[in-house]
Design a protein around this motif. Structure first.
Motif, PDB file in Angstrom:
ATOM      1  N   GLU A  43       0.289 -10.182  -0.239  1.00 53.84           N
ATOM      2  CA  GLU A  43       1.572 -10.706   0.283  1.00 53.84           C
ATOM      3  C   GLU A  43       2.843 -10.821  -0.207  1.00 53.84           C
ATOM      4  O   GLU A  43       3.604 -12.246   0.318  1.00 53.84           O
ATOM      5  N   GLY A  44       2.892 -11.049  -1.682  1.00 59.21           N
ATOM      6  CA  GLY A  44       4.672 -11.172  -3.158  1.00 59.21           C
ATOM      7  C   GLY A  44       4.185 -12.035  -3.185  1.00 59.21           C
ATOM      8  O   GLY A  44       5.673 -12.529  -2.964  1.00 59.21           O
ATOM      9  N   GLU A  79      -5.569  -0.084   3.389  1.00 61.03           N
ATOM     10  CA  GLU A  79      -4.120  -1.453   4.139  1.00 61.03           C
ATOM     11  C   GLU A  79      -3.713  -0.028   4.228  1.00 61.03           C
ATOM     12  O   GLU A  79      -2.732   0.570   3.786  1.00 61.03           O
ATOM     13  N   GLY A  80      -2.624  -0.641   5.943  1.00 51.64           N
ATOM     14  CA  GLY A  80      -1.675  -0.088   6.200  1.00 51.64           C
ATOM     15  C   GLY A  80      -0.797  -0.406   7.052  1.00 51.64           C
ATOM     16  O   GLY A  80       0.219   0.237   7.025  1.00 51.64           O
ATOM     17  N   ALA A  81      -0.514  -1.705   5.999  1.00 49.89           N
ATOM     18  CA  ALA A  81       0.865  -2.323   6.096  1.00 49.89           C
ATOM     19  C   ALA A  81       2.119  -1.574   5.216  1.00 49.89           C
ATOM     20  O   ALA A  81       1.014  -2.044   4.021  1.00 49.89           O
ATOM     21  N   VAL A  82       2.660  -1.195   4.827  1.00 52.74           N
ATOM     22  CA  VAL A  82       3.396   0.154   3.818  1.00 52.74           C
ATOM     23  C   VAL A  82       4.332  -1.512   3.064  1.00 52.74           C
ATOM     24  O   VAL A  82       3.904  -0.623   1.733  1.00 52.74           O
ATOM     25  N   GLU A  83       4.580  -2.309   3.308  1.00 54.05           N
ATOM     26  CA  GLU A  83       5.206  -3.378   2.194  1.00 54.05           C
ATOM     27  C   GLU A  83       3.664  -4.122   1.417  1.00 54.05           C
ATOM     28  O   GLU A  83       3.489  -3.513   0.063  1.00 54.05           O
ATOM     29  N   LYS A  84       2.857  -4.163   1.968  1.00 51.18           N
ATOM     30  CA  LYS A  84       1.655  -4.904   1.364  1.00 51.18           C
ATOM     31  C   LYS A  84       0.876  -3.323   0.707  1.00 51.18           C
ATOM     32  O   LYS A  84       0.306  -3.697  -0.447  1.00 51.18           O
ATOM     33  N   LYS A  85       1.196  -2.439   0.831  1.00 51.70           N
ATOM     34  CA  LYS A  85       0.510  -1.108   0.501  1.00 51.70           C
ATOM     35  C   LYS A  85       1.245  -0.894  -0.967  1.00 51.70           C
ATOM     36  O   LYS A  85       1.148  -0.270  -1.938  1.00 51.70           O
TER      37      LYS A  85
END
Length: 357
Positions: A43-44, A79-85
């Motif tokens: 989640e950053g 993980e599919g979300a670019v930023e999370k990956k």
């Protein structure tokens, strides 16, 4: 979020507040902690080197390190979300910087930078067994050197050398003598005197209540009237506790009433005798013992010797550079408590702290 987590576990993983997770053995607390680590990265909310993860054993730390690393690897693949990956991949690349260790290892790191404050060399070692041996040797040599001092000699005569050595000197040093803070024997004496005066007040109140009960009895019995007159003449014991407790010792013989006198049939006389034989005769020796403690200098002298013993133990332990696990934890706490710059540093370095008990 992994599907195998139940709602309570998911709440623990995603919480925005400081939390304590309690559950039975084998219920998944460690898994929840590992998942929270991954969640914070994903989640950053934190970086790998910004999460301090502590365990109690080296084995647990190694297992935690492996579990978290494996979880990140699995999450990257799913993980599919670019930023999370992207965050997860960066975490894998930087994972050697992860701060996953035992509590004593982390505390040692803190203490090595500030050990001079406690008179301990920075290259100290942790060895509980070696400290126990040092205490045993120091306790024996100290006792042999000081056993002719009157108060200690009397104490040894009353309790025996072996008991004083094994049941007082060794456990006192092992459990109560700390390198982070010295034991305040003056405060102990003050607390004990305050407690003794509290107990004195309780016993005085008990006798005053009994006095009032006896005085309230109506009778024409000569013996009971004499007892009542004597009790009337006595000063209030509670007032003496507050103003002049030394005088109480002079009054104690006055409570030794001859209960073999008076009527053996009148109920009020029998009641008075029971009160005298019961509460009064129970409280009078207790008051005497408390007064003996309050007027004796022996305890202060004994504590003075124990204070010397503590300083000898602390001196030898400091010079030896050998610490216990408890020493290191207490010294780390003292440094963090008293050094605002040190606290600020760790607050900047770590955004989150996870502890697996």
């Amino acid at each position: 979020m992994p599907k195998q987590l139940d709602n309570s576990q998911k709440k623990a993983v995603t919480t925005k507040h400081s939390s304590v997770v309690t559950a039975g053995a084998g219920s998944g607390k460690t898994s929840v902690l590992a998942e929270r680590f991954v969640y914070l990265i994903e989640e950053g909310e934190a970086t790998v080197d910004g999460i301090l993860t502590l365990t109690f054993t080296r084995k647990a730390a190694a297992e935690m390190y492996e579990r978290i690393y494996r979880s990140i690897v699995e999450r990257v693949e799913k993980e599919g979300a670019v930023e999370k990956k992207k965050r997860l991949r960066a975490a894998l690349e930087d994972f050697t910087a992860a701060r996953i260790s035992t509590i004593d290892s982390f505390c040692s790191q803190i203490v090595r930078g500030g050990s001079a404050r406690f008179g301990v060399p920075g290259d100290f070692v942790q060895d509980d067994h070696a400290v126990s041996k040092l205490i045993e040797e120091t306790a024996l040599s100290f006792l042999l050197e000081h056993m002719e001092e009157p108060v200690l000699r009397d104490y040894i005569d009353d309790h025996g050398f072996s008991r004083v050595y094994n049941d007082l000197f060794i456990p006192l040093a092992e459990r109560e003598f700390h390198l982070a803070d010295s034991l305040r024997f003056d405060k102990i004496i003050e607390d004990q005197r305050d407690y003794a005066l509290q107990r004195l007040g309780e016993e005085a109140r008990r006798i005053e209540d009994v006095k009032a009960q006896i005085i309230s009895l109506e009778s024409d019995d000569k013996w009971l009237k004499e007892v009542q007159e004597e009790l009337h003449r006595m000063p209030d014991l509670l007032t003496l506790v507050e103003e002049d407790w030394n005088r109480m010792g002079e009054l104690l013989p006055s409570f030794d009433f001859a209960v073999n006198r008076g009527s053996t049939k009148k109920s009020e006389v029998l009641d008075a005798k029971e009160l005298i034989k019961g509460p009064i005769r129970e409280s009078v020796p207790r008051i005497g013992a408390i007064l003996d403690f309050l007027t004796s200098r022996a305890y202060e002298e004994l504590y003075g010797i124990l204070a010397e013993y503590e300083e000898e133990i602390r001196r030898k332990r400091r010079s030896s550079g050998i610490l216990t696990f408890r020493d290191v934890v207490e010294m780390a706490i003292a440094l963090l408590r008293d050094d605002t710059d040190l606290r600020s540093y760790y607050s900047r370095v770590f955004s989150h702290i996870l502890i697996d008990e």
